[in-house]
Design a protein around this motif. Structure first.
Motif, PDB file in Angstrom:
ATOM      1  N   LEU A  50       0.803  -1.224   0.000  1.00  0.00           N
ATOM      2  CA  LEU A  50       0.000   0.000   0.000  1.00  0.00           C
ATOM      3  C   LEU A  50       0.837   1.277   0.000  1.00  0.00           C
ATOM      4  N   ASN A  52       2.185   3.140  -2.156  1.00  0.00           N
ATOM      5  CA  ASN A  52       1.892   4.186  -3.142  1.00  0.00           C
ATOM      6  C   ASN A  52       0.448   4.673  -3.096  1.00  0.00           C
ATOM      7  N   PHE A  53      -0.331   4.179  -2.152  1.00  0.00           N
ATOM      8  CA  PHE A  53      -1.745   4.559  -2.076  1.00  0.00           C
ATOM      9  C   PHE A  53      -1.905   5.949  -1.453  1.00  0.00           C
ATOM     10  N   ASP A  54      -2.927   6.651  -1.922  1.00  0.00           N
ATOM     11  CA  ASP A  54      -3.310   7.935  -1.335  1.00  0.00           C
ATOM     12  C   ASP A  54      -3.658   7.718   0.136  1.00  0.00           C
ATOM     13  N   ILE A  57      -7.498   7.653   1.546  1.00  0.00           N
ATOM     14  CA  ILE A  57      -8.532   6.678   1.208  1.00  0.00           C
ATOM     15  C   ILE A  57      -9.191   6.129   2.469  1.00  0.00           C
ATOM     16  N   ASP A 119     -12.879   2.552   0.146  1.00  0.00           N
ATOM     17  CA  ASP A 119     -11.982   2.353  -0.992  1.00  0.00           C
ATOM     18  C   ASP A 119     -11.316   0.989  -0.913  1.00  0.00           C
ATOM     19  N   LEU A 120     -11.012   0.554   0.312  1.00  0.00           N
ATOM     20  CA  LEU A 120     -10.312  -0.711   0.524  1.00  0.00           C
ATOM     21  C   LEU A 120     -10.863  -1.382   1.770  1.00  0.00           C
ATOM     22  N   GLU A 148     -13.078  -0.318  -4.456  1.00  0.00           N
ATOM     23  CA  GLU A 148     -11.939  -0.507  -5.345  1.00  0.00           C
ATOM     24  C   GLU A 148     -11.087  -1.736  -5.022  1.00  0.00           C
ATOM     25  N   TYR A 149     -10.665  -1.861  -3.755  1.00  0.00           N
ATOM     26  CA  TYR A 149      -9.666  -2.875  -3.419  1.00  0.00           C
ATOM     27  C   TYR A 149     -10.100  -3.778  -2.268  1.00  0.00           C
ATOM     28  N   TRP A 151      -7.981  -6.473   0.276  1.00  0.00           N
ATOM     29  CA  TRP A 151      -6.613  -6.805   0.695  1.00  0.00           C
ATOM     30  C   TRP A 151      -6.705  -7.882   1.768  1.00  0.00           C
ATOM     31  N   LYS A 211      -8.285  -6.044  -7.042  1.00  0.00           N
ATOM     32  CA  LYS A 211      -8.927  -4.800  -7.466  1.00  0.00           C
ATOM     33  C   LYS A 211     -10.171  -5.095  -8.291  1.00  0.00           C
TER      34      LYS A 211
END
Length: 218
Positions: A50, A52-54, A57, A119-120, A148-149, A151, A211
């Motif tokens: 994770l 690189n994730f914003d 979120i 988002d996740l 979106e995701y 995990w 995803k």
């Protein structure tokens, strides 16, 4: 849907309380445990998947226990963190160890949030404790709440196998959980998976990131 299983009964009892008391309550202790078991920390794994994730979120952990995993995400900058946990004692303890994390009592069989609210959505050592006959309900709820995701970090096996857990049966199963998601929902694709072997035995865990192909940022 409301559902009460033999596994929920166990985790809601003294057995579940003892689990909570012997497991990590902070990111630091959790990282030490992962380092001893796998040779790398949970923080390192989080950054691998994770990094690189914003950081803004919205994330939900299903089966958050005392919130140690969510604390780990908070430590690397994530801000909008939620957790649901079936065991009332763990939720009470979580309030002593977390700050600015939304932790409530709730079940994987009936996640108390609307469709695509997060988002996740993730689990860590939770799907392994759900009876295979009930697993599709939890997976469907996780899928429903994730925009979106998805995990996960779970015990891995090529095919489903039950193992004893602290002398108990009907409480722990290994499986290829990433494949279960992908087989059930055709709009999912595997972004990344890492099989992580234990240092002192031949067991393997799997961390996977999945995803939705129709996610809003495609």
């Amino acid at each position: 849907m409301e559902k009460f299983t033999d596994q929920i009964q166990q985790w809601s009892s003294k057995f579940g309380k003892e689990y909570t008391e012997r497991n990590p309550h902070t990111t630091e202790v959790m990282d030490e445990l992962y380092k001893k078991q796998f040779g790398l920390t949970r923080t390192e794994l989080n950054l691998t998947f994770l990094g690189n994730f914003d950081r803004s979120i919205k994330i939900l952990e299903v089966g958050s226990n005392v919130g140690a995993q969510l604390q780990g995400l908070q430590k690397i900058g994530f801000k909008n963190l939620y957790g649901i946990e079936i065991q009332s004692y763990a939720v009470e303890v979580s309030k002593q160890h977390t700050k600015n994390i939304n932790l409530i009592q709730g079940s994987a069989f009936d996640i108390p949030f609307k469709d695509s609210y997060f988002d996740l959505v993730f689990t860590s050592g939770v799907l392994i404790h759900i009876n295979p006959d009930d697993l599709s309900i939890a997976i469907r709820e996780i899928y429903r709440c994730a925009s979106e995701y998805i995990w996960g970090f779970e015990y891995y096996a090529d095919k489903r196998s039950e193992i004893q857990y602290r002398g108990h049966r009907n409480l722990l199963w290994k499986d290829n959980f990433a494949k279960l998601y992908l087989d059930k929902f055709r709009d999912l694709e595997l972004v990344k998976e890492k099989h992580i072997k234990y240092i002192d035995n031949d067991n393997v865990d799997s961390m996977f990131l999945i995803k939705k192909r129709n996610a809003k940022n495609d």
